[in-house]
Design a protein around this motif. Sequence first.
Motif, short mmCIF file in Angstrom:
data_model
loop_
_atom_site.label_atom_id
_atom_site.label_comp_id
_atom_site.label_asym_id
_atom_site.label_seq_id
_atom_site.Cartn_x
_atom_site.Cartn_y
_atom_site.Cartn_z
N UNK A 146 22.54 52.28 14.47
CA UNK A 146 21.54 52.95 15.29
C UNK A 146 21.98 54.38 15.56
N UNK A 147 21.37 55.31 14.84
CA UNK A 147 21.72 56.71 14.97
C UNK A 147 20.72 57.45 15.83
N UNK A 148 21.18 58.50 16.47
CA UNK A 148 20.29 59.29 17.32
C UNK A 148 20.75 60.74 17.33
N UNK A 149 19.78 61.63 17.26
CA UNK A 149 20.01 63.05 17.44
C UNK A 149 18.73 63.67 18.00
N UNK A 150 18.87 64.71 18.78
CA UNK A 150 17.70 65.37 19.36
C UNK A 150 17.05 66.35 18.38
N UNK A 151 17.84 66.87 17.43
CA UNK A 151 17.30 67.81 16.46
C UNK A 151 18.14 67.74 15.19
N UNK A 152 17.62 68.34 14.14
CA UNK A 152 18.35 68.37 12.87
C UNK A 152 19.59 69.25 12.94
N UNK A 153 19.67 70.10 13.97
CA UNK A 153 20.82 70.99 14.13
C UNK A 153 22.03 70.25 14.69
N UNK A 154 21.82 69.12 15.36
CA UNK A 154 22.91 68.34 15.95
C UNK A 154 23.45 67.33 14.94
N UNK A 155 24.69 66.96 15.13
CA UNK A 155 25.29 65.89 14.35
C UNK A 155 24.78 64.56 14.89
N UNK A 156 24.44 63.63 13.99
CA UNK A 156 23.94 62.32 14.41
C UNK A 156 25.08 61.51 15.00
N UNK A 157 24.83 60.88 16.14
CA UNK A 157 25.80 59.94 16.71
C UNK A 157 25.32 58.54 16.38
N UNK A 158 26.24 57.67 16.02
CA UNK A 158 25.91 56.31 15.61
C UNK A 158 26.50 55.31 16.59
N UNK A 159 25.72 54.27 16.93
CA UNK A 159 26.15 53.21 17.84
C UNK A 159 25.84 51.85 17.26
N UNK A 160 26.61 50.84 17.68
CA UNK A 160 26.23 49.44 17.44
C UNK A 160 25.16 49.11 18.48
N UNK A 161 24.47 47.99 18.32
CA UNK A 161 23.39 47.65 19.26
C UNK A 161 23.93 47.45 20.67
N UNK A 162 25.11 46.91 20.81
CA UNK A 162 25.69 46.67 22.13
C UNK A 162 25.85 47.96 22.94
N UNK A 163 26.23 49.05 22.28
CA UNK A 163 26.50 50.30 22.96
C UNK A 163 25.36 51.32 22.86
N UNK A 164 24.31 51.01 22.13
CA UNK A 164 23.22 51.97 21.92
C UNK A 164 22.55 52.32 23.25
N UNK A 165 22.61 53.57 23.70
CA UNK A 165 22.12 53.93 25.03
C UNK A 165 20.61 54.15 25.10
N UNK A 166 19.91 54.17 23.98
CA UNK A 166 18.48 54.48 23.98
C UNK A 166 17.59 53.25 23.79
N UNK A 167 18.15 52.06 23.89
CA UNK A 167 17.33 50.86 23.72
C UNK A 167 16.57 50.58 25.02
#
Length: 56
Positions: free
Chosen positions: A29-50
Amino acid sequence: MNDQTSKTGDGIHENHYCCVPECKKWGGFGFTRSKAETVQWWCWEHYPHKTPVRAS
């Protein structure tokens, strides 16, 4: 047969693991606010945007 439709990528798979330092799980589960940022990746347990699951 090549399933790659564009010539923009090199077709190399990258492994992404959870960005929480003590966690060694797959980060699917990756998340970034824009293409300029590096994508941060999480497992489902730690994914903060669920969204929380509601009980019926």
